[in-house]
Design a protein around this motif. Structure first.
Motif, short mmCIF file in Angstrom:
data_model
loop_
_atom_site.label_atom_id
_atom_site.label_comp_id
_atom_site.label_asym_id
_atom_site.label_seq_id
_atom_site.Cartn_x
_atom_site.Cartn_y
_atom_site.Cartn_z
N ILE A 236 42.31 46.13 46.12
CA ILE A 236 42.42 44.96 46.99
C ILE A 236 42.43 43.73 46.07
O ILE A 236 41.52 43.54 45.26
CB ILE A 236 41.23 44.89 47.97
CG1 ILE A 236 41.25 46.11 48.90
CG2 ILE A 236 41.28 43.59 48.77
CD1 ILE A 236 42.51 46.24 49.75
N PRO A 238 42.43 39.76 46.05
CA PRO A 238 42.25 38.55 46.86
C PRO A 238 43.44 37.60 46.74
O PRO A 238 43.90 37.32 45.62
CB PRO A 238 40.98 37.92 46.28
CG PRO A 238 40.25 39.06 45.66
CD PRO A 238 41.30 39.98 45.12
N SER A 242 44.42 41.15 50.35
CA SER A 242 43.07 41.24 50.92
C SER A 242 43.07 41.07 52.44
O SER A 242 42.21 41.62 53.12
CB SER A 242 42.14 40.21 50.27
OG SER A 242 42.72 38.92 50.31
N TYR A 262 38.06 51.75 49.11
CA TYR A 262 38.75 50.61 48.50
C TYR A 262 38.03 50.18 47.24
O TYR A 262 36.85 50.48 47.03
CB TYR A 262 38.84 49.44 49.49
CG TYR A 262 37.56 48.62 49.57
CD1 TYR A 262 37.38 47.48 48.78
CD2 TYR A 262 36.51 49.00 50.43
CE1 TYR A 262 36.21 46.74 48.84
CE2 TYR A 262 35.34 48.26 50.48
CZ TYR A 262 35.19 47.14 49.68
OH TYR A 262 34.03 46.41 49.73
N THR A 263 38.74 49.48 46.38
CA THR A 263 38.14 48.80 45.24
C THR A 263 38.77 47.41 45.15
O THR A 263 39.90 47.20 45.61
CB THR A 263 38.40 49.53 43.90
OG1 THR A 263 39.81 49.64 43.69
CG2 THR A 263 37.78 50.92 43.91
N ILE A 264 38.04 46.48 44.57
CA ILE A 264 38.57 45.15 44.30
C ILE A 264 39.12 45.14 42.88
O ILE A 264 38.52 45.69 41.96
CB ILE A 264 37.48 44.07 44.47
CG1 ILE A 264 37.09 43.96 45.95
CG2 ILE A 264 37.96 42.71 43.95
CD1 ILE A 264 36.00 42.96 46.24
N ILE A 294 40.12 36.16 42.19
CA ILE A 294 39.70 37.39 41.50
C ILE A 294 38.46 37.13 40.66
O ILE A 294 37.48 37.88 40.70
CB ILE A 294 40.84 37.94 40.62
CG1 ILE A 294 42.02 38.40 41.48
CG2 ILE A 294 40.34 39.11 39.75
CD1 ILE A 294 43.26 38.76 40.68
N CYS A 297 35.11 37.01 42.35
CA CYS A 297 34.51 38.30 42.73
C CYS A 297 33.82 38.98 41.55
O CYS A 297 33.17 40.02 41.74
CB CYS A 297 35.60 39.22 43.28
SG CYS A 297 36.35 38.69 44.82
N LYS A 312 33.42 46.85 43.41
CA LYS A 312 33.30 46.22 44.72
C LYS A 312 33.17 44.70 44.65
O LYS A 312 33.38 44.00 45.64
CB LYS A 312 32.10 46.79 45.49
CG LYS A 312 32.19 48.27 45.75
CD LYS A 312 33.41 48.65 46.58
CE LYS A 312 33.46 50.14 46.86
NZ LYS A 312 34.68 50.56 47.56
N GLY A 313 32.80 44.19 43.47
CA GLY A 313 32.71 42.75 43.31
C GLY A 313 31.45 42.15 43.93
O GLY A 313 30.61 42.86 44.49
N ALA A 318 34.22 38.84 48.06
CA ALA A 318 33.92 40.27 48.01
C ALA A 318 33.14 40.70 49.25
O ALA A 318 33.38 41.79 49.80
CB ALA A 318 33.14 40.61 46.75
N ILE A 321 35.51 41.05 52.22
CA ILE A 321 36.29 42.29 52.12
C ILE A 321 35.42 43.49 52.50
O ILE A 321 35.85 44.39 53.23
CB ILE A 321 36.85 42.45 50.70
CG1 ILE A 321 37.90 41.36 50.43
CG2 ILE A 321 37.45 43.83 50.49
CD1 ILE A 321 38.34 41.25 48.99
#
Length: 358
Positions: A236, A238, A242, A262-264, A294, A297, A312-313, A318, A321
């Motif tokens: 994901i 941002p 996102s 999911y992952t950031i 980014i 996060c 996950k941030g 974050a 999300i």
């Protein structure tokens, strides 16, 4: 950025320096001009397949942020060209660049199936799920030619050993016969990566990947055959995708996914340079905003290696999300779960089926 200077069909737009090498390779303008006048290509753009011969193929995963115990990768480098790919940095270990080299110079491990079989037959080995594509996609275009992934699946089936797969390529359906047999024994789980429902976004983020429509169809076909399938909504990013997380989760559920994760995005090592260069060329109007989101996060930096936070941030974006993901699970995945794989059969199949008769 002039269009003629943009490398179409690739993610990275440059070869970043390799941090392990003493010297840096640069193409000078006078050489480019010479090639232009002579009608020659200054740089080789075609994909090259380079055989390599590692001594082992199964890797223990020690990161607490990655949901796997062991991984194996039939190929190093990936022609899909995903601009955000965390695996780019590993190309530097081979003396290559994390940029264009990662997409154009694919290292092929032709002995992968033999090495895997030796591992599974070892007296010291105890069954634990091994994930194909912990680093680079095992169903990238090279697989059409070399069929190494298929050969490995045959080994997993022969020794009744659990295997996971991560891919964003519909080529996995070619091996449906093996997937069905593995699933009969509870030995297979598949993760299909979906980053956006927009083809425009998909094309610029992942230039040589299967279309979103094909990926969703792949989830549906796997689900129809009762094969456990998890949707990987990753990464994901941002400011780019996102806003899609709920719709992505719903689309995957509608096509039969058992679960999603999911992952950031995080831009470690050379990926930060590659991504920054790319977004300033592809999305100049919002490049700084996306980079700023980014960084927000990851404690104000693009390069975040903190276990527990890097995937996950943290911070406001974050958190938003995370809350959208929770809502999507409540709405679309209630009562669904991704099956655990069977570890009980392997021991009696370590020497093929011989032990059944001794």
């Amino acid at each position: 950025m002039k269009k003629e200077n943009f490398i179409r069909g690739r993610g990275a737009q440059q070869n970043t320096p390799n941090k392990f090498l003493k010297h840096i390779h640069e193409i000078q303008q006078d050489f480019l001009e010479f090639c232009r006048k002579e009608g020659e290509e200054a740089v080789q753009r075609k994909t090259q397949y380079l055989p390599v011969f590692p001594k082992t193929i199964v890797n223990k995963v020690t990161s607490p942020d990655v949901g796997m115990e062991y991984s194996m990768n039939p190929y190093q480098g990936c022609e899909h060209g995903c601009i955000y790919c965390y695996a780019r940095n590993t190309h530097e270990y081979w003396g290559l660049s994390a940029g264009l080299d990662f997409e154009q110079k694919i290292l092929v491990k032709k002995d992968a199936a033999r090495l895997l079989e030796a591992k599974l037959k070892s007296d010291k080995w105890k069954a634990a799920t091994i994930v194909l594509s912990g680093n680079t996609d095992c169903y990238q275009p090279a697989e059409q030619e070399f069929k190494i992934t298929r050969a490995c699946l045959e080994v997993f089936l022969r020794y009744r050993h659990p295997v996971g797969i991560i891919t964003k390529n519909s080529l996995i359906l070619r091996d449906m016969d093996l997937l069905k047999e593995l699933n009969y024994y509870g030995l297979i789980g598949v993760n299909i990566s979906i980053t956006s429902l927009s083809e425009n976004t998909r094309r610029i983020l992942e230039p040589r990947t299967t279309t979103i429509k094909k990926r969703l169809e792949t989830i549906a076909i796997l689900a129809e055959n009762k094969i456990p399938v998890n949707a990987m909504l990753a990464p994901i990013i941002p400011g780019i995708n996102s806003h899609e997380i709920i719709n992505l989760a719903k689309a995957a559920a509608d096509h039969g996914a058992s679960s999603f994760a999911y992952t950031i995005v995080r831009l470690n090592g050379a990926i930060g340079l590659i991504f920054t260069d790319w977004i300033r060329k592809v999305m100049p109007d919002r490049a700084e905003k996306v980079l700023g989101l980014i960084a927000s996060c990851h404690g104000g930096t693009l390069n975040d290696s903190r276990f527990g936070l890097r995937s996950k941030g943290e911070g406001h974006i974050a958190y938003q999300i995370q809350e959208m993901a929770k809502l999507a699970k409540l709405r679309y995945y209630k009562g669904r779960s991704f099956s655990k794989l069977n570890r009980e059969l392997h021991e009696q199949y370590k020497q093929g089926q011989w032990k059944l008769f001794t």
